[in-house]
Scaffold this motif. Structure first.
Motif, short mmCIF file in Angstrom:
data_model
loop_
_atom_site.label_atom_id
_atom_site.label_comp_id
_atom_site.label_asym_id
_atom_site.label_seq_id
_atom_site.Cartn_x
_atom_site.Cartn_y
_atom_site.Cartn_z
N LYS A 194 -3.95 0.09 -7.17
CA LYS A 194 -4.36 0.04 -5.59
C LYS A 194 -5.60 0.24 -5.33
O LYS A 194 -6.89 -0.23 -4.65
CB LYS A 194 -2.69 0.19 -4.77
N HIS A 302 -4.28 -6.04 0.00
CA HIS A 302 -3.76 -4.74 0.50
C HIS A 302 -4.42 -4.84 1.71
O HIS A 302 -5.78 -4.60 2.19
CB HIS A 302 -4.38 -3.64 -0.04
N ASP A 337 0.07 6.38 -2.32
CA ASP A 337 -1.01 5.84 -2.86
C ASP A 337 -2.11 7.31 -2.89
O ASP A 337 -2.38 7.08 -4.13
CB ASP A 337 -1.59 4.47 -1.88
#
Ligand code: JJ1
Length: 385
Positions: A194, A302, A337
């Protein structure tokens, strides 16, 4: 340039303060000597109030900050303080709505600017004194370059001074007069795929996605024996550990038990604290981090990054690397993340081993109305939200 700052009690940029000097720039004033009425605003703007204990008003402030607050150098990311996080940050012990300063665009009633303060006792070098910590200085994108920021700063300190406080600490990405320290952000990548996809990081040279994923993989479980979530009953011991540790820095908060409990007790999705309990029941180490989302600007897939920030800690038995490693494991379990830390306190001691890399962001520390020599980042023991 610096037309405003030249009127303020702050050390000008480029002035080196002599070693040993540590005190106010301006003497405290008596209430009668202070300006009693608010500063004049440019035409079209008015002072206003906000009560963040009411959800509709909190929502309005949330939206304002979500759309207008701090971005990175390349305008790819913007802080997204959630409503519960904001409420928590703004309502620490001793808070008052008087210090949640709002400017509205008179015609539309839209929020045009905001600045906040809360009381805190600060130790700077060998002196302890009541100060404010100020945060969330923000001017609406559509109303920038209209000199609202100087009004927010002057008005906030006018109100704070009326309560008998004449010093304040704050942080900012930009470099301004009054700076006492400069820190760098470091990042421990967790969700590599990501982070690559949103441009938070690049594929390392001569590396494949697979290699990079493996490199940043974390164990599923913590490894320090006795590492567990902090409970209410651990608070006095954890505070004792932290207080001892914070004494070793040149800039740090002096926390009461009430303040420590408020800032560090577990709050799901806001702040998490852990302790290490030895087999004899003794609490020997403490560590905490908070969750702060970041909006990903202009991305198809995202919309947000879930970022954890290392907060206060104190290690007396466990090695700092082991303690923070377990923190990373916990952050990963709660879908983080990337894990961020400043190069403050003893953080540089674990960065390499735990695979943190230096970011492109800077955080400067400021003290208003105070003159003292610059403080190295590893001598800073203060963290603002
Ligand atoms: O998050 C930040 N930088 C990231 C993203 C950079 C995107 C392009 N500008 C960054 N990523 C690379 C990390 C990578 C890790 C492994 C090794 C190689 C490098 O550097 C930065 C912090 O570094 N964040 C910001 O700039 C946000 C603003 C910071 C100022 C905060 C002001 C606070 C306000 C008052 O309290």
């Amino acid at each position: 340039e610096w037309k405003f700052w030249r009127t303020q009690p702050v050390t000008p940029l480029g002035i080196k303060v002599a070693k040993g000097k540590n005190g106010p720039i301006e003497e405290n004033k008596h209430i009668e000597q202070l300006k009693q009425e608010p500063y004049e605003l440019p035409d079209g703007f008015s002072w206003s109030e906000i009560n963040v204990s009411h959800d509709e008003q909190l929502k309005e402030l949330y939206t304002f900050l979500n759309e207008n607050y701090v971005e990175d150098n390349d305008n790819m990311f913007r802080f997204d303080y959630s409503m519960p996080l904001l409420q928590w940050a703004l309502c620490s012990p001793g808070w008052t709505p008087k210090w949640h300063v709002v400017i509205r665009h008179t015609e539309s009633r839209e929020i045009a600017g905001f600045y906040s303060a809360a009381p805190i006792k600060i130790k700077v070098y060998d002196k302890e004194l009541p100060m404010i910590e100020s945060n969330f200085l923000c001017v609406h994108k559509n109303f920038r370059l209209r000199r609202l920021t100087p009004k927010l700063i002057a008005e906030l300190y006018r109100r704070v001074n009326l309560s008998g406080i004449f010093q304040g600490v704050n942080t900012a990405g930009v470099l301004l007069p009054g700076v006492v320290g400069k820190c760098l952000y470091w990042h421990r990548l967790i969700n590599v795929e990501k982070l690559l996809s949103v441009g938070f990081t690049q594929l390392g040279r001569r590396m494949t996605l697979q290699m990079m994923k493996e490199m940043y993989q974390l164990p599923k479980t913590t490894r320090v024996r006795g590492f567990r979530e902090m409970r209410e009953s651990d608070i006095p011991k954890a505070l004792t550990l932290l207080t001892q540790y914070l004494k070793t820095f040149d800039l740090s908060p002096v926390l009461t038990q009430e303040e420590f409990q408020y800032l560090c007790q577990n709050r799901p999705n806001i702040v998490r604290s852990f302790v290490v309990e030895q087999e004899n029941g003794e609490i020997t180490d403490f560590v905490s981090y908070y969750h702060l989302l970041t909006t990903v600007l202009n991305h198809q897939q995202h919309k947000t990054l879930n970022i954890c920030y290392l907060y206060y800690y104190a290690a007396s038995r466990t090695s700092l690397s082991d303690l923070i490693n377990d923190c990373l494991v916990e952050a990963h379990k709660s879908d983080c993340d990337v894990f961020n830390a400043l190069d403050v306190m003893d953080n540089r001691k674990f960065f390499r081993q735990l695979k943190f890399g230096e970011g492109d962001g800077i955080l400067n520390y400021y003290i208003y109305n105070w003159q003292c020599p610059r403080i190295n980042s590893e001598k800073i023991g203060l963290l603002l939200l």
